[in-house]
Design a protein around this motif. Structure first.
Motif, PDB file in Angstrom:
ATOM      1  N   ASN A 140       4.716   6.647   4.060  1.00  0.00           N
ATOM      2  CA  ASN A 140       3.318   5.887   4.019  1.00  0.00           C
ATOM      3  C   ASN A 140       3.628   4.353   4.098  1.00  0.00           C
ATOM      4  O   ASN A 140       2.919   3.615   4.983  1.00  0.00           O
ATOM      5  CB  ASN A 140       2.479   6.129   2.888  1.00  0.00           C
ATOM      6  CG  ASN A 140       2.153   7.461   2.773  1.00  0.00           C
ATOM      7  OD1 ASN A 140       1.653   7.947   3.872  1.00  0.00           O
ATOM      8  ND2 ASN A 140       1.804   8.093   1.779  1.00  0.00           N
ATOM      9  N   SER A 141       4.656   3.919   3.358  1.00  0.00           N
ATOM     10  CA  SER A 141       4.952   2.503   3.159  1.00  0.00           C
ATOM     11  C   SER A 141       5.901   2.053   4.389  1.00  0.00           C
ATOM     12  O   SER A 141       5.935   1.125   4.761  1.00  0.00           O
ATOM     13  CB  SER A 141       5.606   1.961   1.825  1.00  0.00           C
ATOM     14  OG  SER A 141       6.806   2.891   1.721  1.00  0.00           O
ATOM     15  N   SER A 144       5.314   5.194   8.967  1.00  0.00           N
ATOM     16  CA  SER A 144       5.267   6.540   9.357  1.00  0.00           C
ATOM     17  C   SER A 144       6.772   6.897  10.083  1.00  0.00           C
ATOM     18  O   SER A 144       6.704   7.703  10.962  1.00  0.00           O
ATOM     19  CB  SER A 144       4.153   7.015  10.368  1.00  0.00           C
ATOM     20  OG  SER A 144       2.818   6.660   9.557  1.00  0.00           O
ATOM     21  N   THR A 219       4.414  -2.256   0.587  1.00  0.00           N
ATOM     22  CA  THR A 219       4.059  -1.611   2.035  1.00  0.00           C
ATOM     23  C   THR A 219       4.485  -2.528   2.833  1.00  0.00           C
ATOM     24  O   THR A 219       4.441  -3.780   3.056  1.00  0.00           O
ATOM     25  CB  THR A 219       2.533  -1.519   1.968  1.00  0.00           C
ATOM     26  OG1 THR A 219       2.189  -0.751   0.794  1.00  0.00           O
ATOM     27  CG2 THR A 219       2.150  -0.839   3.196  1.00  0.00           C
TER      28      THR A 219
END
Length: 275
Positions: A140-141, A144, A219
């Motif tokens: 997610n961070s 992908s 992120t």
């Protein structure tokens, strides 16, 4: 008979002289045209190019290079003018390693090979004054798994701000990735779900990223190729995120309803609100 022979000889000598004169004129014209072409040709110089395709991590040897003529006005910055300059004899372990793929007959540049005796490790990719730091990422961070060495990312931090309120803030922009896990090859095209990425940063940024990683979650947002725009200050708190929704709910018209049973069904009807 003798007179005929003399006449034939004279005619032959005349024709030969005429042929020589014509040939001389042609040769002079050719020389003049050649001189004009030489004046029009760009001046050239010699630079070193590779004789075959070289991939990341390969050792560069004398058999892989050659000298070619190159327009002197358009010599690439960081190229080599001689094989001796590329492989200095006074350097210990003067071998060089390829750190960026090169195609056949491509000029060898300083940015695509290591210094004499160095390997293709991460340290060879750091500019003066820069440091390398690893950041933990997941699917997610880490966008992908579409990150590659050489990409640039913006780093967002999510944690508790002053007063204990949740906040997400852009803390660093245009951070360059130099390795993903243990892969530093910029030509790698296949997506990889990375667990760690290694980025370059100034010492002050290293401290900031370390503190951010220990106090919240990070992120990454991939920056487009050639995008040099300034993101400015970006921060969103929980109250700012939900404030618009609450405000819209308050601004909507008041709706009052009543329920009544009709047979086996319950009917909801809108009625005029009475304060």
């Amino acid at each position: 008979m003798r007179i005929v022979f003399i006449l034939v000889l004279a005619v032959g000598v005349g024709l030969a002289g005429f042929a020589v004169s014509v040939a001389k004129d042609r040769f002079d014209q050719y020389q003049a045209a050649l001189a004009e072409q030489q004046d029009a040709i760009l001046p050239t110089t010699e630079i070193v190019v590779v004789t075959r395709q070289l991939a990341y991590g390969e050792q560069l040897t004398a058999e892989d290079v050659q000298l070619v003529r190159w327009p002197a006005e358009f010599v690439p910055f960081g190229s080599f003018a001689s094989i001796e300059e590329l492989f200095p004899e006074n350097e210990d372990g003067a071998s060089r390693t390829v750190i960026r793929v090169m195609e056949q007959h491509e000029p060898i540049l300083l940015t695509k090979i290591t210094a004499p005796g160095e390997d293709a490790g991460v340290a060879s990719r750091l500019d003066e004054g820069m440091r390398a730091i690893s950041l933990s990422v997941n699917v997610n961070s880490g966008v992908s798994g579409f990150l590659r060495p050489g990409d640039r990312v913006d780093v967002y931090w999510t944690g508790q701000g002053r007063g204990g309120e949740g906040v997400t803030r852009l803390i660093r922009t245009n951070v360059q990735i130099i390795a993903i896990d243990q892969i530093a090859d910029e030509q790698r095209n296949s997506p990889t779900i990375a667990r760690t990425i290694t980025v370059t940063a100034r010492p002050q940024d290293v401290a900031a990223l370390t503190q951010a990683q220990s106090t919240g979650t990070l992120t990454l947002a991939l920056v487009g190729v050639g995008d040099d725009s300034d993101s400015g200050t970006v921060e969103v708190s929980t109250s700012a995120l939900l404030g618009d929704i609450e405000e819209v709910a308050q601004e909507g018209p008041e709706v009052c309803t009543v329920r009544r049973r009709v047979g086996n069904q319950v009917v909801v009807e809108q009625v005029t609100c009475v304060n």
